[in-house]
Design a protein around this motif. Structure first.
Motif, PDB file in Angstrom:
ATOM      1  N   PHE A 260       0.870  -1.174   0.000  1.00 45.56           N
ATOM      2  CA  PHE A 260       0.000   0.000   0.000  1.00 45.56           C
ATOM      3  C   PHE A 260       0.907   1.224   0.000  1.00 45.56           C
ATOM      4  O   PHE A 260       2.085   1.121   0.379  1.00 45.56           O
ATOM      5  N   PRO A 261       0.433   2.398  -0.431  1.00 42.60           N
ATOM      6  CA  PRO A 261       1.318   3.571  -0.465  1.00 42.60           C
ATOM      7  C   PRO A 261       1.964   3.912   0.883  1.00 42.60           C
ATOM      8  O   PRO A 261       3.044   4.510   0.904  1.00 42.60           O
ATOM      9  N   THR A 262       1.334   3.541   1.993  1.00 38.93           N
ATOM     10  CA  THR A 262       1.906   3.861   3.303  1.00 38.93           C
ATOM     11  C   THR A 262       2.863   2.801   3.818  1.00 38.93           C
ATOM     12  O   THR A 262       3.428   2.959   4.905  1.00 38.93           O
ATOM     13  N   GLY A 263       3.056   1.686   3.076  1.00 36.29           N
ATOM     14  CA  GLY A 263       4.006   0.688   3.520  1.00 36.29           C
ATOM     15  C   GLY A 263       3.601  -0.723   3.152  1.00 36.29           C
ATOM     16  O   GLY A 263       2.636  -0.955   2.414  1.00 36.29           O
ATOM     17  N   VAL A 264       4.360  -1.676   3.693  1.00 35.20           N
ATOM     18  CA  VAL A 264       4.107  -3.106   3.518  1.00 35.20           C
ATOM     19  C   VAL A 264       3.613  -3.652   4.850  1.00 35.20           C
ATOM     20  O   VAL A 264       4.201  -3.380   5.904  1.00 35.20           O
ATOM     21  N   TYR A 265       2.534  -4.447   4.800  1.00 34.61           N
ATOM     22  CA  TYR A 265       1.894  -4.932   6.016  1.00 34.61           C
ATOM     23  C   TYR A 265       1.702  -6.444   5.957  1.00 34.61           C
ATOM     24  O   TYR A 265       1.431  -7.004   4.889  1.00 34.61           O
ATOM     25  N   SER A 266       1.834  -7.095   7.118  1.00 33.32           N
ATOM     26  CA  SER A 266       1.485  -8.509   7.219  1.00 33.32           C
ATOM     27  C   SER A 266      -0.012  -8.636   7.424  1.00 33.32           C
ATOM     28  O   SER A 266      -0.626  -7.844   8.157  1.00 33.32           O
ATOM     29  N   LEU A 267      -0.615  -9.644   6.784  1.00 33.78           N
ATOM     30  CA  LEU A 267      -2.048  -9.884   6.918  1.00 33.78           C
ATOM     31  C   LEU A 267      -2.274 -11.173   7.699  1.00 33.78           C
ATOM     32  O   LEU A 267      -1.509 -12.134   7.559  1.00 33.78           O
ATOM     33  N   PRO A 268      -3.320 -11.205   8.517  1.00 33.23           N
ATOM     34  CA  PRO A 268      -3.604 -12.410   9.283  1.00 33.23           C
ATOM     35  C   PRO A 268      -4.267 -13.474   8.425  1.00 33.23           C
ATOM     36  O   PRO A 268      -4.755 -13.200   7.324  1.00 33.23           O
ATOM     37  N   GLY A 269      -4.281 -14.706   8.938  1.00 35.73           N
ATOM     38  CA  GLY A 269      -5.047 -15.744   8.264  1.00 35.73           C
ATOM     39  C   GLY A 269      -4.194 -16.663   7.408  1.00 35.73           C
ATOM     40  O   GLY A 269      -2.964 -16.572   7.360  1.00 35.73           O
ATOM     41  N   ASP A 270      -4.881 -17.532   6.701  1.00 39.04           N
ATOM     42  CA  ASP A 270      -4.225 -18.594   5.946  1.00 39.04           C
ATOM     43  C   ASP A 270      -4.501 -18.484   4.451  1.00 39.04           C
ATOM     44  O   ASP A 270      -4.515 -19.485   3.732  1.00 39.04           O
ATOM     45  N   GLY A 271      -4.711 -17.260   3.973  1.00 38.64           N
ATOM     46  CA  GLY A 271      -5.001 -17.077   2.566  1.00 38.64           C
ATOM     47  C   GLY A 271      -6.475 -16.948   2.256  1.00 38.64           C
ATOM     48  O   GLY A 271      -6.862 -16.821   1.092  1.00 38.64           O
ATOM     49  N   THR A 272      -7.305 -16.999   3.274  1.00 40.79           N
ATOM     50  CA  THR A 272      -8.745 -16.801   3.104  1.00 40.79           C
ATOM     51  C   THR A 272      -9.177 -15.670   4.024  1.00 40.79           C
ATOM     52  O   THR A 272      -8.842 -15.669   5.206  1.00 40.79           O
ATOM     53  N   GLY A 273      -9.906 -14.712   3.494  1.00 43.37           N
ATOM     54  CA  GLY A 273     -10.337 -13.596   4.324  1.00 43.37           C
ATOM     55  C   GLY A 273     -11.331 -12.714   3.600  1.00 43.37           C
ATOM     56  O   GLY A 273     -11.612 -12.911   2.423  1.00 43.37           O
ATOM     57  N   THR A 274     -11.840 -11.744   4.336  1.00 35.10           N
ATOM     58  CA  THR A 274     -12.769 -10.766   3.774  1.00 35.10           C
ATOM     59  C   THR A 274     -12.087  -9.408   3.727  1.00 35.10           C
ATOM     60  O   THR A 274     -11.569  -8.945   4.745  1.00 35.10           O
ATOM     61  N   LEU A 275     -12.062  -8.815   2.562  1.00 33.51           N
ATOM     62  CA  LEU A 275     -11.486  -7.485   2.370  1.00 33.51           C
ATOM     63  C   LEU A 275     -12.607  -6.465   2.309  1.00 33.51           C
ATOM     64  O   LEU A 275     -13.586  -6.652   1.589  1.00 33.51           O
ATOM     65  N   ARG A 276     -12.474  -5.390   3.100  1.00 34.88           N
ATOM     66  CA  ARG A 276     -13.397  -4.249   3.004  1.00 34.88           C
ATOM     67  C   ARG A 276     -12.570  -3.004   2.758  1.00 34.88           C
ATOM     68  O   ARG A 276     -11.631  -2.714   3.503  1.00 34.88           O
ATOM     69  N   VAL A 277     -12.898  -2.291   1.698  1.00 38.14           N
ATOM     70  CA  VAL A 277     -12.206  -1.059   1.338  1.00 38.14           C
ATOM     71  C   VAL A 277     -13.213   0.081   1.373  1.00 38.14           C
ATOM     72  O   VAL A 277     -14.267   0.006   0.731  1.00 38.14           O
ATOM     73  N   PHE A 278     -12.904   1.128   2.122  1.00 41.35           N
ATOM     74  CA  PHE A 278     -13.764   2.309   2.206  1.00 41.35           C
ATOM     75  C   PHE A 278     -13.024   3.476   1.563  1.00 41.35           C
ATOM     76  O   PHE A 278     -11.932   3.852   2.008  1.00 41.35           O
ATOM     77  N   ALA A 279     -13.602   4.025   0.505  1.00 44.57           N
ATOM     78  CA  ALA A 279     -13.011   5.154  -0.193  1.00 44.57           C
ATOM     79  C   ALA A 279     -13.870   6.392   0.051  1.00 44.57           C
ATOM     80  O   ALA A 279     -15.063   6.392  -0.254  1.00 44.57           O
ATOM     81  N   ASP A 280     -13.263   7.414   0.644  1.00 44.57           N
ATOM     82  CA  ASP A 280     -13.947   8.688   0.830  1.00 44.57           C
ATOM     83  C   ASP A 280     -13.264   9.709  -0.080  1.00 44.57           C
ATOM     84  O   ASP A 280     -12.402   9.364  -0.888  1.00 44.57           O
ATOM     85  N   ARG A 281     -13.618  10.975   0.041  1.00 43.74           N
ATOM     86  CA  ARG A 281     -13.069  11.975  -0.882  1.00 43.74           C
ATOM     87  C   ARG A 281     -11.569  12.128  -0.744  1.00 43.74           C
ATOM     88  O   ARG A 281     -10.886  12.504  -1.690  1.00 43.74           O
ATOM     89  N   GLY A 282     -11.029  11.874   0.441  1.00 47.76           N
ATOM     90  CA  GLY A 282      -9.597  12.080   0.628  1.00 47.76           C
ATOM     91  C   GLY A 282      -8.904  10.971   1.384  1.00 47.76           C
ATOM     92  O   GLY A 282      -7.791  11.155   1.866  1.00 47.76           O
ATOM     93  N   SER A 283      -9.532   9.807   1.518  1.00 47.46           N
ATOM     94  CA  SER A 283      -8.921   8.732   2.287  1.00 47.46           C
ATOM     95  C   SER A 283      -9.338   7.379   1.765  1.00 47.46           C
ATOM     96  O   SER A 283     -10.357   7.245   1.074  1.00 47.46           O
ATOM     97  N   LEU A 284      -8.540   6.380   2.110  1.00 48.35           N
ATOM     98  CA  LEU A 284      -8.832   4.988   1.795  1.00 48.35           C
ATOM     99  C   LEU A 284      -8.541   4.180   3.061  1.00 48.35           C
ATOM    100  O   LEU A 284      -7.434   4.268   3.613  1.00 48.35           O
ATOM    101  N   GLU A 285      -9.520   3.408   3.523  1.00 46.21           N
ATOM    102  CA  GLU A 285      -9.328   2.563   4.705  1.00 46.21           C
ATOM    103  C   GLU A 285      -9.572   1.115   4.325  1.00 46.21           C
ATOM    104  O   GLU A 285     -10.557   0.793   3.659  1.00 46.21           O
TER     105      GLU A 285
END
Length: 288
Positions: A260-285
């Motif tokens: 991601f632009p803010t860095g590299v992150y470890s993700l939990p789990g074993d390759g299965t998961g739910t991704l939720r992305v929230f895009a607002d006018r000036g942010s991404l969560e």
């Protein structure tokens, strides 16, 4: 010094009482006060200087006794102190001492003493080194709310971002619900969007079919604020790359790493998961 004020009309107006904690270090600030039943008194989390924090204890909110001083490497300002129950078990209360951008201690109070484990790096801290200045942080100065109706611990953070051409900068995050869960490494904080976030949805578009059909549906999505939710299952070396409002995010190594632009992150789990992305006018969560 730290000062007190009080209200006699339910918080509509306040009267200044004056200093109650003298200066301990230059620029010490950001007090957060909680009633701690295990200590039988009020407890103040206070930032001191550099990476140093403190706990203070009081019976009346006016007279404070300095307790522990703690050094939290890579952490500065904006402490928080809150109680969570491990795995939701009311018989297993823990206290979290939290500092910015997002490192924390998990422990218990034995009277007027905080007994804790090692410092834990928060999930918004990238793997690639410490955040040097607050503007490099993905999120900063998270604080929890008092007195939520359902007793949940809800946190709100400041997101350093830019709005070109506007007379302001940055914005607040979504409210995050905090939980303390058991892991192989010990108790860890988990964050998810607070349930009230779902009430913001106006139009829902189910995504189905193959990659081409899903991509076409995503390209048709419009609006100032968007939420994308997807259940993902990765092959051992699988990769998913998305561009959301021109921001690239890539989940790699079979769902184990996020770029991601803010860095590299470890993700939990074993390759299965739910991704939720929230895009607002000036942010991404992102939540995974």
């Amino acid at each position: 010094p730290q000062c007190a004020a009080y209200s006699l009309d339910g918080g509509r107006t306040f009267r200044k009482y004056g200093p109650v904690v003298p200066e301990i270090e230059p620029m010490n600030r950001d007090p957060k006060v909680q009633w701690v039943p295990e200590a039988g008194c009020w407890v103040m989390a206070l930032y001191l200087i550099d990476n140093d924090y403190a706990l203070l204890y009081s019976d009346d909110l006016l007279h404070w006794e300095l307790g522990e001083r703690m050094t939290l490497p890579g952490t500065a300002e904006c402490p928080d102190l809150f109680r969570l129950y491990l795995d939701g078990d009311r018989e297993k209360p823990y206290w979290v001492y939290f500092g910015s951008p997002e490192n924390y201690l998990v422990g218990t109070f034995e009277g007027r003493k905080f007994v804790h484990g090692d410092l834990i790096r928060g999930c918004t801290q990238p793997e690639s080194g410490e955040v040097k200045v607050f503007t490099d942080a993905a999120a900063y100065a998270p604080q929890t709310f008092f007195g939520t109706a359902d007793g949940e611990v809800v946190q709100l953070s400041w997101i350093p971002t830019r709005f070109p051409g506007e007379a302001f900068a940055s914005c607040m995050s979504l409210p995050w619900k905090l939980e303390l869960r058991s892991t192989d490494d010990g108790p860890r904080l988990y964050k998810s969007p607070a349930g009230a976030v779902n009430a913001l949805r106006e139009v829902e578009t189910p995504l189905s079919g193959g990659f081409a059909e899903v991509s076409a549906s995503l390209r048709q999505a419009r609006g100032d604020a968007l939420e994308l939710a997807a259940d993902l299952t990765f092959q051992p070396e699988g990769v998913l790359t998305l561009s959301v409002r021109g921001v690239l995010l890539s989940i790699r190594e079979g769902g184990r790493k996020l770029l991601f632009p803010t860095g590299v992150y470890s993700l939990p789990g074993d390759g299965t998961g739910t991704l939720r992305v929230f895009a607002d006018r000036g942010s991404l969560e992102l939540f995974y």
